[in-house]
Design a protein around this motif. Structure first.
Motif, PDB file in Angstrom:
ATOM      1  N   LEU A  49       0.828  -1.203   0.000  1.00 54.24           N
ATOM      2  CA  LEU A  49       0.000   0.000   0.000  1.00 54.24           C
ATOM      3  C   LEU A  49       0.868   1.261   0.000  1.00 54.24           C
ATOM      4  CD1 LEU A  49      -2.883  -1.128   2.406  1.00 54.24           C
ATOM      5  CD2 LEU A  49      -2.859  -1.103  -0.096  1.00 54.24           C
ATOM      6  N   THR A  50       1.966   1.232   0.756  1.00 51.75           N
ATOM      7  CA  THR A  50       2.877   2.382   0.797  1.00 51.75           C
ATOM      8  C   THR A  50       3.497   2.603  -0.584  1.00 51.75           C
ATOM      9  OG1 THR A  50       3.414   1.777   3.062  1.00 51.75           O
ATOM     10  CG2 THR A  50       4.892   3.358   2.016  1.00 51.75           C
ATOM     11  N   ALA A  51       3.936   1.515  -1.203  1.00 53.59           N
ATOM     12  CA  ALA A  51       4.592   1.631  -2.514  1.00 53.59           C
ATOM     13  C   ALA A  51       3.613   2.194  -3.540  1.00 53.59           C
ATOM     14  CB  ALA A  51       5.100   0.265  -2.952  1.00 53.59           C
ATOM     15  N   ARG A  52       2.412   1.674  -3.538  1.00 51.11           N
ATOM     16  CA  ARG A  52       1.411   2.144  -4.502  1.00 51.11           C
ATOM     17  C   ARG A  52       1.149   3.635  -4.323  1.00 51.11           C
ATOM     18  NH1 ARG A  52      -3.267  -2.356  -4.485  1.00 51.11           N
ATOM     19  NH2 ARG A  52      -2.783  -3.302  -6.482  1.00 51.11           N
ATOM     20  N   LYS A  53       1.018   4.028  -3.050  1.00 48.80           N
ATOM     21  CA  LYS A  53       0.694   5.426  -2.737  1.00 48.80           C
ATOM     22  C   LYS A  53       1.839   6.334  -3.214  1.00 48.80           C
ATOM     23  CE  LYS A  53      -0.883   8.057   1.291  1.00 48.80           C
ATOM     24  NZ  LYS A  53       0.253   8.696   1.949  1.00 48.80           N
ATOM     25  N   ARG A  54       3.070   5.951  -2.887  1.00 50.26           N
ATOM     26  CA  ARG A  54       4.203   6.818  -3.228  1.00 50.26           C
ATOM     27  C   ARG A  54       4.396   6.944  -4.740  1.00 50.26           C
ATOM     28  NH1 ARG A  54       9.353   6.040   0.570  1.00 50.26           N
ATOM     29  NH2 ARG A  54       8.332   5.956   2.592  1.00 50.26           N
ATOM     30  N   VAL A  55       4.216   5.822  -5.428  1.00 52.07           N
ATOM     31  CA  VAL A  55       4.393   5.848  -6.894  1.00 52.07           C
ATOM     32  C   VAL A  55       3.263   6.665  -7.532  1.00 52.07           C
ATOM     33  CG1 VAL A  55       4.382   4.406  -8.980  1.00 52.07           C
ATOM     34  CG2 VAL A  55       5.779   3.741  -7.022  1.00 52.07           C
ATOM     35  N   LYS A  56       2.093   6.516  -6.994  1.00 53.33           N
ATOM     36  CA  LYS A  56       0.943   7.285  -7.513  1.00 53.33           C
ATOM     37  C   LYS A  56       1.176   8.787  -7.296  1.00 53.33           C
ATOM     38  CE  LYS A  56      -3.526   7.952  -8.472  1.00 53.33           C
ATOM     39  NZ  LYS A  56      -4.035   8.111  -9.731  1.00 53.33           N
ATOM     40  N   GLU A  57       1.640   9.140  -6.080  1.00 47.80           N
ATOM     41  CA  GLU A  57       1.867  10.567  -5.775  1.00 47.80           C
ATOM     42  C   GLU A  57       2.953  11.163  -6.661  1.00 47.80           C
ATOM     43  OE1 GLU A  57       0.630  10.410  -1.064  1.00 47.80           O
ATOM     44  OE2 GLU A  57       2.764  10.573  -1.592  1.00 47.80           O
ATOM     45  N   LYS A  58       4.034  10.369  -6.863  1.00 49.27           N
ATOM     46  CA  LYS A  58       5.188  10.918  -7.588  1.00 49.27           C
ATOM     47  C   LYS A  58       4.997  10.909  -9.104  1.00 49.27           C
ATOM     48  CE  LYS A  58      10.211  10.690  -7.412  1.00 49.27           C
ATOM     49  NZ  LYS A  58      10.666  12.009  -7.173  1.00 49.27           N
ATOM     50  N   PHE A  59       4.387   9.828  -9.623  1.00 48.81           N
ATOM     51  CA  PHE A  59       4.317   9.683 -11.090  1.00 48.81           C
ATOM     52  C   PHE A  59       2.887   9.630 -11.637  1.00 48.81           C
ATOM     53  CE2 PHE A  59       8.200   7.472  -9.641  1.00 48.81           C
ATOM     54  CZ  PHE A  59       9.138   8.266 -10.272  1.00 48.81           C
ATOM     55  N   GLY A  60       1.906   9.563 -10.764  1.00 50.82           N
ATOM     56  CA  GLY A  60       0.517   9.449 -11.215  1.00 50.82           C
ATOM     57  C   GLY A  60       0.207   8.082 -11.811  1.00 50.82           C
ATOM     58  N   VAL A  61       1.035   7.087 -11.473  1.00 49.21           N
ATOM     59  CA  VAL A  61       0.847   5.735 -12.047  1.00 49.21           C
ATOM     60  C   VAL A  61       0.277   4.793 -10.981  1.00 49.21           C
ATOM     61  CG1 VAL A  61       2.053   3.735 -13.052  1.00 49.21           C
ATOM     62  CG2 VAL A  61       2.801   6.057 -13.616  1.00 49.21           C
ATOM     63  N   GLU A  62      -0.785   4.059 -11.367  1.00 49.21           N
ATOM     64  CA  GLU A  62      -1.374   3.044 -10.464  1.00 49.21           C
ATOM     65  C   GLU A  62      -0.677   1.719 -10.711  1.00 49.21           C
ATOM     66  OE1 GLU A  62      -4.167   3.268  -8.466  1.00 49.21           O
ATOM     67  OE2 GLU A  62      -5.312   5.001  -9.193  1.00 49.21           O
ATOM     68  N   LEU A  63       0.105   1.252  -9.776  1.00 48.43           N
ATOM     69  CA  LEU A  63       0.782  -0.042  -9.996  1.00 48.43           C
ATOM     70  C   LEU A  63      -0.195  -1.194  -9.747  1.00 48.43           C
ATOM     71  CD1 LEU A  63       4.297   0.470  -8.347  1.00 48.43           C
ATOM     72  CD2 LEU A  63       3.769   0.325 -10.788  1.00 48.43           C
ATOM     73  N   GLU A  64      -0.149  -2.173 -10.659  1.00 49.63           N
ATOM     74  CA  GLU A  64      -1.027  -3.353 -10.528  1.00 49.63           C
ATOM     75  C   GLU A  64      -0.203  -4.521  -9.994  1.00 49.63           C
ATOM     76  OE1 GLU A  64      -3.442  -6.423 -13.406  1.00 49.63           O
ATOM     77  OE2 GLU A  64      -2.775  -4.537 -14.278  1.00 49.63           O
ATOM     78  N   LEU A  65      -0.763  -5.239  -9.029  1.00 49.06           N
ATOM     79  CA  LEU A  65      -0.020  -6.379  -8.466  1.00 49.06           C
ATOM     80  C   LEU A  65       0.216  -7.464  -9.511  1.00 49.06           C
ATOM     81  CD1 LEU A  65      -1.425  -7.315  -4.939  1.00 49.06           C
ATOM     82  CD2 LEU A  65       0.784  -6.320  -5.477  1.00 49.06           C
TER      83      LEU A  65
END
Ligand SMILES: Cc1cc2nc3c(=O)[nH]c(=O)nc-3n(C[C@H](O)[C@H](O)[C@H](O)COP(=O)(O)OP(=O)(O)OC[C@H]3O[C@@H](n4cnc5c(N)ncnc54)[C@H](O)[C@@H]3O)c2cc1C
Length: 280
Positions: free
Chosen positions: A256-272
């Protein structure tokens, strides 16, 4: 039917989760009875799976589906046959099939197909001739021969049903042993050493032209980032590693932390990419 208690370390390569009852059907009839008996999750070698300590689902392993035969041009294997066994046979018989995947621990025919596993420009679907699966719709074993719906780390299975057997194209290759060694070396250059407990890539790579998930995680400062006893590898940010005794809660927080940080920084939703048999 065999039902055995197995620890997380025995059933998954990342070794997170508690002790679970594992159901080992020996044939399609037993598999069918299990499927009709309630909610379940199918386990292959557990090399791309993370399981919580408490799970309200039966865990089914097709480890006992072990039929194996090959001819000049084809190899047919049960869902429980391992990649390691196939690679051994490739060396013995001098044929090409899964050399690009050499070095992935414990993966099985079922999991390789369900995930359409791939590496170094190769994907499992390229070699598929047919897949036999127990269909959830008809309750019978059906044969899949069209693989157009397979894509990057995705296939219509296990949504459609449970793979029981598959036939692959093989090609004579006198240099296959060297190629296997080559791909194992290549893997070790970029991925964590084999003794570390990991489930391979945590997230799928986002579509082009976006950078791969590992790069996004790295640039978001997550390489080496840990939550308790689980963290992203120092060598490859997309590999979550259990450094000993990690819990599912810790893994969940990491994700959840990784998804949030990547979303905040790059606007990308990472998929598991890893499969988790519960909501996360
Ligand atoms: C160190 C390491 C490196 C890795 N490198 C790669 C790589 O380079 N490329 C890559 O693609 N993957 C890689 N992986 C991930 C993993 O090995 C693959 O996804 C593999 O195909 C999973 O196979 P498995 O048998 O372990 O399946 P599992 O991880 O047990 O299951 C994966 C999925 O397949 C489903 N499944 C399993 N068996 C069946 C069945 N009989 N019928 C229907 N569904 C089934 C499961 O329900 C689950 O959804 C790596 C993993 C590790 C640990």
């Amino acid at each position: 039917m065999k039902v055995e208690k197995r620890s997380a370390e025995e059933i998954t390569t990342i070794g997170i989760g508690g002790i679970h009852d594992i159901f080992y059907p020996e044939n399609v009839k037993e598999l069918k009875n299990l499927v009709e008996g309630g909610d379940f999750f199918v386990l292959g070698g557990g090399s791309n799976v993370v399981i919580p300590e408490v799970l309200e689902k039966r865990l089914i392993s097709l480890k006992l589906f072990r039929n194996f035969a090959f001819s000049e041009e084809t190899l047919t294997a049960g869902a429980g046959v391992t990649l390691k066994e196939i690679l051994k046979e490739q060396i013995r018989g001098g044929f090409s099939l899964f050399e690009h995947l050499a070095g992935i621990r414990r993966a099985t025919v079922g999991g390789l197909i369900a995930q359409n596993a791939g590496a170094y420009g190769f994907e499992v679907k390229e070699r598929l001739i047919e897949v036999k699966f127990l269909s959830f719709e008809s309750g019978e074993v059906e044969v899949l021969k069209d693989f157009d719906s397979f894509g990057y780390r995705k296939s219509p299975l296990p949504s459609l049903g449970i793979i029981v057997e598959a036939t692959f194209k093989i090609k004579k290759d006198a240099r296959v042993k060297e190629k296997i060694a080559h791909f194992v070396r290549k893997r070790l250059e970029t991925q964590p050493p084999f003794y570390l407990k990991t489930a391979g890539s945590t997230f799928k790579n986002p579509p082009h032209p976006l950078p791969p998930a590992g790069k996004l995680l790295d640039q978001a400062g997550l390489k080496g980032f840990r939550v308790g006893r689980v963290g992203f590898s120092e060598k490859h940010a997309n590999f979550a590693v259990n450094y000993g005794g990690a819990t599912f809660e810790e893994f969940k927080e990491l994700i959840l932390t990784a998804r949030k940080r990547v979303k905040e920084k790059f606007g990308v939703e990472l998929e598991l990419e890893v499969k988790v048999p519960c909501k996360i």
